[in-house]
Design a protein around this motif. Structure first.
Motif, short mmCIF file in Angstrom:
data_model
loop_
_atom_site.label_atom_id
_atom_site.label_comp_id
_atom_site.label_asym_id
_atom_site.label_seq_id
_atom_site.Cartn_x
_atom_site.Cartn_y
_atom_site.Cartn_z
N TYR A 9 -25.17 -6.72 58.00
CA TYR A 9 -25.14 -8.00 58.72
C TYR A 9 -24.03 -8.93 58.24
N HIS A 53 -23.82 -11.62 65.04
CA HIS A 53 -25.10 -12.29 64.77
C HIS A 53 -25.06 -13.81 64.98
N GLU A 81 -31.04 -12.12 63.90
CA GLU A 81 -31.25 -10.66 64.01
C GLU A 81 -30.56 -9.91 62.87
N ARG A 82 -30.58 -10.50 61.70
CA ARG A 82 -29.97 -9.85 60.53
C ARG A 82 -30.80 -8.68 60.04
#
Length: 334
Positions: free
Chosen positions: A151, A158, A144-145
């Protein structure tokens, strides 16, 4: 009204005061603090309020920072005068003594073109091989970067565990994406059965200490399109390419005043789409680009800024276990 000082680490306190001394707008400082999980909603924002009364951004501090940046600008100018346009040596057969003298000690990057030609990993590794041999192993990856512009700074949010077979399937089917990636911080060669892959990548015996590999060898694996944003490392790194290719952009360490280093080892500049209105000095940077192909290695000296994009499904391994000192005592708050 509460103060940040009551619940923020000293390393972040120093970062805040340093950026205040540099004239960074308070709104930008607040935004970075909020992105890293600090509650800034209740502290006193009045002009006279100082969240860290014991850390003072004095004129002397500002003067010293300006002197340091002026010195780095001199180094940058001298480099251009002596070497002209930024270049990157590519060496076919580089012995250890020459590497350490002309590149390691000189803080100069270099591409080692054929140092991996006898490496088993170069001929074995790939999606199919990893899935067949290690598919049932649970590994940690970043996911889900694409939903988080920060991120890297927020990497703890993450981390996800899954069977390697599932991750390989995602890599093969995703096309070009930056949404998921197995990175160095996942430490896959330490915490899983993938550790045995180290036996297949014993390389550069005149440069690396292959008897000292614990926590010093790191696996990178992901689809085309993964991006590591502009940053520098606090030690020297040898990045080796096993599968696929990567586009790497390098900027000399002494161009720090042009980089807009906003927290830790990261630049706030999006190298692929720089905003020269917000970051005008970045136009002056000396950028070197190299496409790293399978079987090649790139020496990234300590402090050199670099941005990395995977052009294909990619497997890389980075090494920090050099046959020379590689601990510079640099610490950053995260």
């Amino acid at each position: 009204m509460s103060t940040l000082a009551s619940h923020i680490p000293a390393s972040w306190a120093n970062w805040i005061e340093e950026n205040r001394a540099r004239g960074v707008p308070p709104t930008e400082i607040d935004a970075i603090l909020a992105a890293n999980g600090f509650d800034i909603s209740r502290h006193d924002r009045s002009p006279k309020a100082r969240p860290f009364p014991n850390v003072i951004a004095t004129p002397e501090m500002t003067w010293k920072m300006n002197r340091m940046e002026a010195l780095l600008r001199i180094y940058s100018r001298l480099s251009r005068d002596v070497r002209g346009a930024a270049t990157l040596d590519r060496i076919d057969d580089l012995h250890g003594e020459s590497f350490f003298r002309w590149y390691y000690a000189a803080n100069r990057p270099v591409v080692l073109v054929d140092g991996m030609k006898d490496c088993p990993a170069l001929y074995r590794w790939g999606c199919t091989y990893l899935k067949e041999r290690f598919g049932s192993e649970f590994v940690e990856v970043m996911t889900e970067r694409s939903h988080d512009q920060q991120y890297e700074l927020n990497c703890e949010r993450h981390k996800t565990r899954m069977p390697l077979s599932r991750f390989v399937d995602q890599v093969q089917s995703a096309g070009e994406t930056n949404d998921f990636y197995m990175v160095a911080n996942n430490r896959s060669l330490e915490n899983t059965g993938l550790r045995s892959l180290l036996d297949e990548i014993q390389i550069f015996d005149e440069i690396l200490d292959n008897s000292n590999r614990r926590s010093k060898v790191f696996l990178w694996f992901g689809p085309a399109g993964t991006v590591t944003p502009l940053h520098h490392d606090a030690l020297n790194v040898l990045l080796t390419q096993v599968v696929g290719s990567k586009l790497i952009t390098l900027i000399p360490s002494f161009e720090l005043p042009l980089i807009y280093n906003h927290v830790g080892v990261y630049s706030e500049v999006d190298l692929e789409s720089p905003d020269y209105i917000r970051h005008p000095l970045f136009q002056q940077t000396s950028r070197i680009q190299v496409v790293l192909e399978p079987g090649q290695a790139l020496f990234i000296p300590v402090g050199w800024w670099h941005h990395v994009r995977s052009l294909d499904v990619s497997i890389s391994v980075s090494f920090t276990n050099f046959l020379a000192p590689n601990d510079y005592g640099i610490e950053y708050g995260e």
